[in-house]
Design a protein around this motif. Structure first.
Motif, mmCIF file in Angstrom:
data_model
loop_
_atom_site.group_PDB
_atom_site.id
_atom_site.type_symbol
_atom_site.label_atom_id
_atom_site.label_comp_id
_atom_site.label_asym_id
_atom_site.label_seq_id
_atom_site.Cartn_x
_atom_site.Cartn_y
_atom_site.Cartn_z
ATOM 1 N N UNK A 162 0.816 -1.225 0.000
ATOM 2 C CA UNK A 162 0.000 0.000 0.000
ATOM 3 C C UNK A 162 0.846 1.269 0.000
ATOM 4 N N UNK A 163 1.987 1.249 0.705
ATOM 5 C CA UNK A 163 2.816 2.453 0.782
ATOM 6 C C UNK A 163 3.392 2.845 -0.571
ATOM 7 N N UNK A 164 3.565 1.871 -1.470
ATOM 8 C CA UNK A 164 4.112 2.181 -2.798
ATOM 9 C C UNK A 164 3.195 3.132 -3.561
ATOM 10 N N UNK A 165 1.899 3.007 -3.329
ATOM 11 C CA UNK A 165 0.931 3.849 -4.034
ATOM 12 C C UNK A 165 0.963 5.291 -3.554
ATOM 13 N N UNK A 166 1.669 5.556 -2.460
ATOM 14 C CA UNK A 166 1.787 6.913 -1.927
ATOM 15 C C UNK A 166 2.959 7.676 -2.541
ATOM 16 N N UNK A 167 3.780 7.005 -3.331
ATOM 17 C CA UNK A 167 4.961 7.664 -3.892
ATOM 18 C C UNK A 167 4.565 8.862 -4.762
ATOM 19 N N UNK A 168 5.269 9.973 -4.639
ATOM 20 C CA UNK A 168 5.019 11.100 -5.540
ATOM 21 C C UNK A 168 5.507 10.767 -6.949
ATOM 22 N N UNK A 169 4.988 11.462 -7.931
ATOM 23 C CA UNK A 169 5.302 11.174 -9.330
ATOM 24 C C UNK A 169 6.801 11.156 -9.629
ATOM 25 N N UNK A 170 7.602 12.138 -9.193
ATOM 26 C CA UNK A 170 9.034 12.111 -9.544
ATOM 27 C C UNK A 170 9.750 10.856 -9.056
ATOM 28 N N UNK A 171 9.419 10.392 -7.837
ATOM 29 C CA UNK A 171 10.062 9.179 -7.329
ATOM 30 C C UNK A 171 9.625 7.960 -8.124
ATOM 31 N N UNK A 172 8.337 7.899 -8.479
ATOM 32 C CA UNK A 172 7.859 6.773 -9.274
ATOM 33 C C UNK A 172 8.536 6.754 -10.645
#
Length: 611
Positions: A162-172
């Motif tokens: 679930x925490x992966x879905x919280x990543x901001x766009x630049x980090x993703x």
């Protein structure tokens, strides 16, 4: 006179800390989250540039008796003050992040570095995305790099958190652009991007074109391309993808056989295992933890390797270890994970439905525990009902773990959380090695020194052990490769062969035919196992496992030097030559045809029968 009291600094700190406890000669009180901390300004200023600037400048706090500190938790402040007065840093794991934030604000560099190092050393599937976002917020480039590396090395599992879905766009985007993502398919990367968008579709759908530039069109299936195009907002132009034709690291993994043996190489500074690629015939070096022997290794369905326990080889008296490691494909190293609760050696180590189980191998040979990779934590499970003094092996089938030993066989139900006694074998095995194949357990005594040994099979449907159709030689190992099961048996070459430079040993390979319960003798021309007969037949250590896992050849050690490694062995004097290719390592069609085969169940066959 010129003398120095080496105890004086610690004695001064000890006395200053006692004075702090008594609020004696303190000249400032720090107010943090409703808690009051009497302190000495000189101590605070000596360890923190933040406080030194506060107390030596024209700020109003320089003259105040009580100073309020914002953006720091009470627990974190207590931890840092304890360090300032004692030089010791102690905190609970769940407070490390708060302590690191406080250390950054108060400019206590040692505490900040140690907290960051702790988080880096304790990255796991469940927390690495959170740590990545936290490190990025603080601007800690080293911790960002370490977190991204961990996410890449376990991308398939981390992307489901679930925490992966919280990543901001630049980090993703930074992650999706990496070459070293350990996932077997580009479609998995596409699905990850789509899950991230669906988490907050109204806000994130606009970023689909940006994410598509991270996706490599040449490796995306047509179905996934259709799905991506269907998500594209009507106002946007046609989606543009990356034109890179380089496969991600996880896509170049290839199925290899890993041969682990007790003992180590005297001629290698790094202890290694043999890793063989049947598709190329190349033998590589898989680095193993140094100063450790008689450990246990298991592979998960997603090709993660775990190693547990063993004997420390750095002391005169061997000591069981609690050590537990996970293999990192990128640097070809084993990374420490949470220690087991009990020190173990040659424990039964298995994977079942998301957990690793370590069974036996302790002083009383019966305790067991379970490891959760998602949180890097061990918890005990019920002990085996009987003390097991000999070696054991463990395998999994359905929801159960089966343990085989000379003292008896037991089954642990993970759904019922209890052990049950199984039927006894026809002949107890002193050194059992077992595999599961098509819903049946097969076991063989791999340390049989003389005479014949049977493969026994256990069918849970009728709860009995039966003899499988093979009587074979000493030094045997069961091995699964792809959808087939094999048995490797090492025999000693006749003296007349040794005179002509042949190997001292040869490997006989039998392929199992489940429909007829027959083991077919095969001639292997380097398509299944490497020519390591001398190595497997050596008295100096024995093969303890034959694993199959998808590895990354480019990150393994250089192609293995047979000759150098074999010089460690003590019983290759029959030839004195290295084990290389050639017909000497192949099973002849009628090898040992004069042996008693009245038990039936095996036959020789030429190499026309494909492995």
């Amino acid at each position: 006179m010129n003398e120095r009291n080496y105890y004086y600094p610690s004695e001064v700190l000890l006395e200053l800390n006692a004075m702090r406890d008594r609020a004696e000669l303190t000249d400032v009180v720090l107010e943090v989250e409703g808690r009051s901390f009497p302190c000495h300004r000189a101590i605070l200023a000596s360890c923190s540039p933040y406080f030194r600037g506060m107390f030596t400048s024209g700020y109003v706090e320089a003259k105040q008796e009580r100073v309020s500190i914002k953006d720091v938790s009470g627990v974190a402040m207590a931890t840092i003050l304890d360090y300032a007065y004692t030089g010791c840093l102690q905190t609970e794991p769940d407070q490390v992040q708060a302590v690191m934030s406080a250390a950054r604000l108060l400019q206590v560099d040692f505490v900040g570095r140690e907290a960051a190092g702790y988080m880096e050393d304790h990255l796991d599937v469940s927390n690495c995305a959170d740590v990545l976002m936290y490190a990025d917020m603080l601007g800690d480039s080293a911790l960002v790099q370490a977190s991204e590396d961990y996410v890449a090395s376990s991308f398939h599992q981390v992307a489901l958190q679930p925490s992966f879905l919280q990543l901001p766009l630049p980090l993703l985007q930074s992650l999706l652009n990496r070459e070293d993502l350990m996932t077997s398919s580009s479609d998995n990367i596409v699905q990850t991007a789509l899950r991230w968008i669906e988490f907050d579709k109204e806000e994130r759908l606009q970023h689909l074109p940006e994410l598509c530039r991270c996706l490599r069109r040449s490796f995306i299936s047509s179905d996934q391309l259709v799905e991506l195009e269907s998500k594209c907002p009507p106002s946007d132009d046609k989606l543009v993808y990356s034109n890179s034709t380089t496969q991600r690291l996880g896509q170049v993994q290839t199925t290899m056989q890993i041969f682990l043996r007790e003992g180590s190489s005297k001629h290698h500074s790094q202890q290694v295992a043999l890793c063989y690629d049947p598709s190329t015939g190349e033998l590589h070096a898989l680095n193993m933890p140094n100063n450790l022997a008689s450990f246990s290794v298991t592979a998960t369905p997603d090709d993660k390797l775990y190693l547990a326990g063993g004997l420390s080889s750095i002391t005169s008296q061997p000591i069981r270890q609690k050590a537990f490691y996970q293999y990192n494909h990128l640097p070809n190293t084993w990374e420490p994970r949470c220690d087991m609760g009990s020190p173990r050696v040659r424990c039964g180590l298995v994977y079942l439905k998301g957990y690793i189980y370590a069974i036996g191998g302790d002083d009383i040979k019966q305790t067991a525990e379970r490891y959760d990779p998602s949180c890097d934590e061990w918890t005990p499970i019920p002990a085996i009902p009987q003390s097991i003094s000999s070696e054991l092996c463990a395998v999994t089938l359905d929801d159960c773990i089966y343990v085989i030993s000379k003292e008896g066989c037991y089954c642990f139900s993970t759904t019922e959380n209890k052990w049950n006694k199984m039927a006894d074998m026809h002949k107890p095995q002193t050194c059992p090695q077992a595999v599961t194949y098509r819903g049946i357990i097969y076991s063989v005594d791999c340390n049989k020194d003389k005479g014949w040994t049977w493969v026994e099979m256990y069918k849970p449907t009728n709860c009995v052990w039966e003899r499988s159709g093979l009587r074979t030689f000493n030094k045997v190992n069961l091995m699964k490769h792809k959808e087939t099961m094999y048995l490797l048996s090492v025999i000693k070459n006749n003296d007349i062969w040794s005179q002509y430079g042949e190997s001292a040993f040869k490997i006989c390979i039998y392929q199992y035919q489940p429909e007829t319960d027959f083991w077919v003798g095969l001639e292997d021309k380097g398509r299944l196992v490497p020519p390591i007969a001398d190595w497997m037949g050596s008295r100096r250590g024995r093969v303890i496992a034959c694993l199959s896992a998808r590895m990354v050849p480019m990150f393994l050690g250089d192609e293995f030097d047979y000759e150098e490694f074999l010089t460690d062995d003590e019983d290759t004097s029959g030839s004195g030559n290295s084990v290389g290719g050639g017909s000497d390592n192949h099973l002849s069609d009628q090898e040992d045809s004069d042996e008693d085969t009245s038990g039936g169940g095996w036959e020789s066959r030429s190499d026309d029968y494909d492995i």
